[in-house]
Design a protein around this motif. Structure first.
Motif, PDB file in Angstrom:
ATOM      1  N   CYS A  11      42.328  43.765  37.685  1.00 34.88           N
ATOM      2  CA  CYS A  11      42.164  42.306  37.615  1.00 34.88           C
ATOM      3  C   CYS A  11      40.992  41.852  38.470  1.00 34.88           C
ATOM      4  N   ARG A  12      40.854  42.418  39.643  1.00 36.29           N
ATOM      5  CA  ARG A  12      39.738  42.039  40.514  1.00 36.29           C
ATOM      6  C   ARG A  12      38.401  42.382  39.857  1.00 36.29           C
ATOM      7  N   ARG A  13      38.323  43.549  39.238  1.00 41.59           N
ATOM      8  CA  ARG A  13      37.078  43.927  38.566  1.00 41.59           C
ATOM      9  C   ARG A  13      36.728  42.961  37.438  1.00 41.59           C
ATOM     10  N   GLY A  15      37.669  39.809  37.371  1.00 40.72           N
ATOM     11  CA  GLY A  15      37.684  38.431  37.852  1.00 40.72           C
ATOM     12  C   GLY A  15      38.894  37.655  37.398  1.00 40.72           C
ATOM     13  N   ASP A  17      43.171  36.671  37.791  1.00 38.89           N
ATOM     14  CA  ASP A  17      44.306  36.527  38.695  1.00 38.89           C
ATOM     15  C   ASP A  17      45.360  37.558  38.299  1.00 38.89           C
TER      16      ASP A  17
END
Length: 225
Positions: A11-13, A15, A17
């Motif tokens: 999810c971080r990669r 962008g 939540d």
């Protein structure tokens, strides 16, 4: 849980939540004791491929706050039991099935959430509507009052390299976006069920809202007798 950490990293990669992606534990042939351990660790969404197996597990586990989805090939003669057992049917792949689920759901005063299963790789060994015929099935399903289409489910062709599957995941996301453009209620089309133990991170990067994970949670699956 290591799987949730991997989901969060994906999810971080992308962008995104992490709360926008649900983890489903696929429990086909998994013993009740092992499922109970996963529930104690916080898992609350389970997917089953066989109606009778699920009914037995629902009764034995007796966990009213657990949500069960049907993710296997559903025969029309099992629709009544499926409607009684599951909170969502992810594998609606043909008009006849949609019509029977509608009939059975209305008979018990329900409106069953469903996903349309797409055969994104056009594999003859897998169920699912082709991308070319998806709009036709969608239009039929949307006219039925006993079911509500919430999105798409897909099981792309298997590859040892998850990157090789990325174009299939992207195609499913684009298909959902196209359906939203023709839908009377596009706000209801929110779910993309795609990605399994070996490729769920790529699926998340391509927009999955629900990943179906068995082996990475429960270990290698026992063979069905």
């Amino acid at each position: 849980m290591a799987v949730r950490e991997r989901m969060a990293a994906a999810c971080r990669r992308a962008g995104r939540d992490p709360s926008t992606v649900q983890l489903m534990g696929v429990t086909k042939t998994v013993p009740v004791e092992r499922i109970r351990e996963a529930l104690e660790a916080g898992l609350r969404l389970l997917g089953e491929n066989y109606v009778q197996e699920a009914r037995q597990k629902v009764e034995l586990l007796n966990e009213p706050d657990v949500t069960w989805h049907f993710i296997g090939h559903l025969q029309t003669n099992k629709c009544r039991q499926a409607v009684e057992t599951f909170q969502c049917i992810q594998s609606v792949d043909r008009e006849k099935l949609a019509v029977e689920l509608d009939r059975r759901s209305r008979s018990v005063g329900r409106r069953m959430p469903v996903l349309l299963q797409v055969n994104v790789g056009d594999e003859t060994t897998k169920a699912g509507v082709s991308l070319e015929n998806l709009e036709t099935l969608f239009d039929v399903a949307c006219r039925l009052e006993g079911i509500e289409v919430r999105g798409l489910m897909a099981l792309p062709p298997y590859s040892e390299d998850p990157e090789a599957v990325r174009p299939h995941f992207r195609a499913v996301r684009q298909a959902l976006e196209a359906l939203r453009l023709r839908a009377a209620h596009p706000e209801r089309l929110t779910e993309l069920s795609m990605g399994m133990s070996h490729d769920f991170e790529v699926a998340i990067e391509e927009g999955a809202t629900l990943v179906r994970v068995g082996t990475a949670i429960f270990g290698e699956r026992a063979k069905r007798a």
